[in-house]
Scaffold this motif. Structure first.
Motif, mmCIF file in Angstrom:
data_model
loop_
_atom_site.group_PDB
_atom_site.id
_atom_site.type_symbol
_atom_site.label_atom_id
_atom_site.label_comp_id
_atom_site.label_asym_id
_atom_site.label_seq_id
_atom_site.Cartn_x
_atom_site.Cartn_y
_atom_site.Cartn_z
ATOM 1 N N UNK A 62 -4.691 8.940 7.419
ATOM 2 C CA UNK A 62 -4.717 8.422 6.046
ATOM 3 C C UNK A 62 -4.181 9.468 5.076
ATOM 4 N N UNK A 63 -4.568 10.721 5.280
ATOM 5 C CA UNK A 63 -4.118 11.780 4.383
ATOM 6 C C UNK A 63 -2.627 12.035 4.530
ATOM 7 N N UNK A 64 -2.107 11.944 5.765
ATOM 8 C CA UNK A 64 -0.668 12.095 5.969
ATOM 9 C C UNK A 64 0.095 10.982 5.267
ATOM 10 N N UNK A 123 -1.806 2.037 7.441
ATOM 11 C CA UNK A 123 -2.939 1.817 6.546
ATOM 12 C C UNK A 123 -3.716 0.554 6.922
ATOM 13 N N UNK A 124 -3.017 -0.507 7.291
ATOM 14 C CA UNK A 124 -3.694 -1.733 7.719
ATOM 15 C C UNK A 124 -4.495 -1.482 8.991
ATOM 16 N N UNK A 125 -3.916 -0.733 9.923
ATOM 17 C CA UNK A 125 -4.617 -0.447 11.179
ATOM 18 C C UNK A 125 -5.854 0.412 10.925
ATOM 19 N N UNK A 128 -6.924 6.732 -2.954
ATOM 20 C CA UNK A 128 -6.648 6.988 -4.367
ATOM 21 C C UNK A 128 -5.171 7.228 -4.592
ATOM 22 N N UNK A 129 -4.509 7.800 -3.598
ATOM 23 C CA UNK A 129 -3.067 8.033 -3.685
ATOM 24 C C UNK A 129 -2.272 6.869 -3.125
ATOM 25 N N UNK A 130 -2.748 6.316 -1.999
ATOM 26 C CA UNK A 130 -2.012 5.238 -1.326
ATOM 27 C C UNK A 130 -2.105 3.915 -2.076
ATOM 28 N N UNK A 131 -3.221 3.707 -2.793
ATOM 29 C CA UNK A 131 -3.521 2.383 -3.318
ATOM 30 C C UNK A 131 -4.243 1.572 -2.252
ATOM 31 N N UNK A 132 -4.961 0.561 -2.672
ATOM 32 C CA UNK A 132 -5.765 -0.251 -1.742
ATOM 33 C C UNK A 132 -5.182 -1.646 -1.603
ATOM 34 N N UNK A 133 -5.409 -2.237 -0.441
ATOM 35 C CA UNK A 133 -5.073 -3.635 -0.190
ATOM 36 C C UNK A 133 -6.339 -4.417 0.085
ATOM 37 N N UNK A 134 -6.235 -5.720 0.318
ATOM 38 C CA UNK A 134 -7.427 -6.538 0.567
ATOM 39 C C UNK A 134 -8.292 -6.029 1.705
ATOM 40 N N UNK A 135 -7.686 -5.635 2.827
ATOM 41 C CA UNK A 135 -8.491 -5.174 3.953
ATOM 42 C C UNK A 135 -9.184 -3.849 3.637
ATOM 43 N N UNK A 136 -8.567 -3.017 2.789
ATOM 44 C CA UNK A 136 -9.232 -1.782 2.373
ATOM 45 C C UNK A 136 -10.502 -2.090 1.587
ATOM 46 N N UNK A 192 -6.968 -0.256 -10.627
ATOM 47 C CA UNK A 192 -5.530 -0.065 -10.428
ATOM 48 C C UNK A 192 -4.933 -1.316 -9.779
ATOM 49 N N UNK A 193 -3.608 -1.468 -9.827
ATOM 50 C CA UNK A 193 -2.994 -2.602 -9.131
ATOM 51 C C UNK A 193 -3.183 -2.463 -7.625
ATOM 52 N N UNK A 194 -3.187 -3.579 -6.887
ATOM 53 C CA UNK A 194 -3.243 -3.482 -5.426
ATOM 54 C C UNK A 194 -1.984 -2.811 -4.887
ATOM 55 N N UNK A 195 -2.095 -2.268 -3.709
ATOM 56 C CA UNK A 195 -0.936 -1.630 -3.095
ATOM 57 C C UNK A 195 0.197 -2.657 -2.972
ATOM 58 N N UNK A 196 1.347 -2.300 -3.450
ATOM 59 C CA UNK A 196 2.465 -3.243 -3.446
ATOM 60 C C UNK A 196 2.715 -3.866 -4.806
ATOM 61 N N UNK A 197 1.782 -3.665 -5.762
ATOM 62 C CA UNK A 197 2.006 -4.151 -7.112
ATOM 63 C C UNK A 197 1.321 -5.472 -7.392
#
Length: 456
Positions: A120-122, A137-139, A178-186, A247-252
């Motif tokens: 995740x950090x990478x 990230x999904x995995x 916080x850097x990557x942004x989150x999606x629904x599964x997150x 914040x916006x979801x990952x992907x906007x």
């Protein structure tokens, strides 16, 4: 019997290579690969038994993309025993979270073999390209969600407490978002993690010196690794969820539009995930699902709906659609076969039975309607048309369950049309239904007799 015949079973004339000393490991691996790709079972324990470690490792990687289900889980478990490079960890995460019976079956192996927090950090540092970044990230979220859900529900194949330092891993993963942004599964994974932390904190808060936990259960000698699964972790994840939703979801875009769109168009897995994420985000998606249901035949929409509380506007809409479906099939009575007629033909050795879709009430339709019918039991007097359609349907299962729903309704809430239908079922061909109808009619007579006495 040759070696490959002993390993794979079956006759030697089924394309298996001769098992002579000249048979190379490459030939054997090719045979294993072909069998797995064809969906045929392989005893990997025996098939790889006398191969050296490097050859086994290469063979497992070659076979993994072709395997499914239990065979895929077995291969993931075996690869997790090796020391993997960062790239191999990403590949195992990607391949170990798809085409399996459920990620909960591979999550512990993946978490132990792959540096979840490090990956995740990478990703947060931008080490991966956009396509690989999203897959990883999904995995990662799928693995964490599976570990935490298993911890909450006593899942089938281990949980977060089986992974050393899992609480710290989860916190580092959440911070990377916080850097990557989150999606629904997150959102789903973080919600499950904070619930597990709070449940664990409560359970172990008052451990005493007598060897009992706060619920009075004796502690086992090999206690699960609960260090760090506490209120502090839950609070940290709360903050991370709040920041993700701000914040916006990952992907906007925005969370409301994204989650409503997934519910309106997604498959069962992504749709139910969006339902969970919507509950975390406080987004109302019920109307989007109702609109999808009303667009027409959509099995995924019904399966997604069954993961929501069936009440209010959703229950009204689903009951209305169920009535329309049953009435439409009843109008086609001359073209469709009842379950009874199909069974009769099979018993007498006649022509093959009708396909499921050609039955008056296909099994798939029964499965779709049953949760809606059962939800009606808590609404006496309402949805009576649906209950009547089910009781009148040429399906013993729907009739029995329709009567079971009515058993929760006070006698005075059953209207005249339903009583007339019940009287018609007094001679039903199914003894259980006849007995249930007799009890209803007796209860009505007793109720009416009591009412007459009160008036006198």
């Amino acid at each position: 019997m040759g070696l490959l015949q002993r390993l794979f079973g079956g006759a030697t004339n089924q394309g298996q290579v001769p098992t002579t000393p000249a048979t190379t490991s490459a030939t054997r691996i090719g045979e294993i690969f072909d069998r797995v790709r064809a969906g045929r079972p392989v005893d990997l324990e025996a098939a790889l038994a006398d191969l050296d470690e490097d050859t086994c490792f290469a063979a497992l990687w070659q076979i993994l993309p072709e395997a499914d289900g239990a065979q895929r889980i077995d291969i993931v478990d075996r690869l997790a025993e090796f020391e993997l490079s960062e790239a191999q960890q990403r590949d195992l995460l990607r391949l170990g979270t798809v085409r399996v019976e459920g990620v909960e079956w591979t999550a512990v192996s993946l978490a132990m073999a792959c540096d979840v927090a490090g990956q995740a950090e990478a990703t947060a540092r931008g080490d991966l390209d956009a396509g690989e970044r999203e897959v990883v990230l999904e995995a990662l979220a799928a693995v964490i969600a599976a570990l935490c859900e298993a911890g909450l529900t006593t899942g089938p194949a281990g949980d977060a407490f089986d992974v050393e330092g899992s609480a710290a891993v989860v916190q580092r993963w959440a911070e990377a978002l916080a850097t990557c942004g989150a999606g629904p599964l997150d959102l789903v994974a973080m919600d499950l993690a904070r619930r597990l932390a709070r449940q664990t904190a409560t359970r172990y808060a008052d451990d005493d010196l007598e060897g009992r936990d706060s619920e009075g259960d004796e502690l086992e000698e090999d206690e699960p690794q609960v260090d760090g699964w506490d209120e502090a972790l839950a609070g940290a994840i709360d903050a991370r969820i709040d920041a993700a939703l701000a914040a916006p979801p990952r992907g906007g875009g925005d969370w409301s539009t994204l989650l409503r769109q997934i519910v309106a168009t997604g498959d069962v897995d992504t749709g139910t995930r969006a339902l969970h994420a919507a509950s975390v985000a406080g987004v109302v998606v019920e109307d989007a699902l109702i609109e999808r249901l009303r667009r027409g035949e959509d099995d995924d929409a019904w399966r997604i709906a069954h993961h929501m509380p069936l009440e209010g506007a959703l229950l009204e809409a689903m009951a209305e659609l169920a009535v329309d479906t049953l009435q439409h099939r009843r109008m086609q009575e001359g073209e469709l076969c009842s379950p009874a007629s199909q069974i009769g033909c099979q018993r007498c050795g006649g022509p093959p039975g009708a396909d499921d879709d050609d039955l008056m009430v296909p099994k798939a339709l029964e499965a779709r309607l049953m949760p809606v019918l059962i939800a009606c039991h808590g609404h006496p007097g309402r949805h009576g048309v649906l209950v009547a359609e089910c009781i009148a349907a040429p399906s013993p299962s729907l009739r029995a369950n329709g009567l079971a729903v009515l058993s929760h309704w006070p006698v005075e809430t059953i209207d005249a049309d339903l009583w007339e239908l019940l009287e018609a079922l007094a001679d039903d061909s199914v003894p259980m239904i006849r007995d249930a109808v007799a009890r209803f009619l007796a209860a009505r007579d007793q109720h009416e007799g009591g009412s007459d006495s009160d008036r006198a």
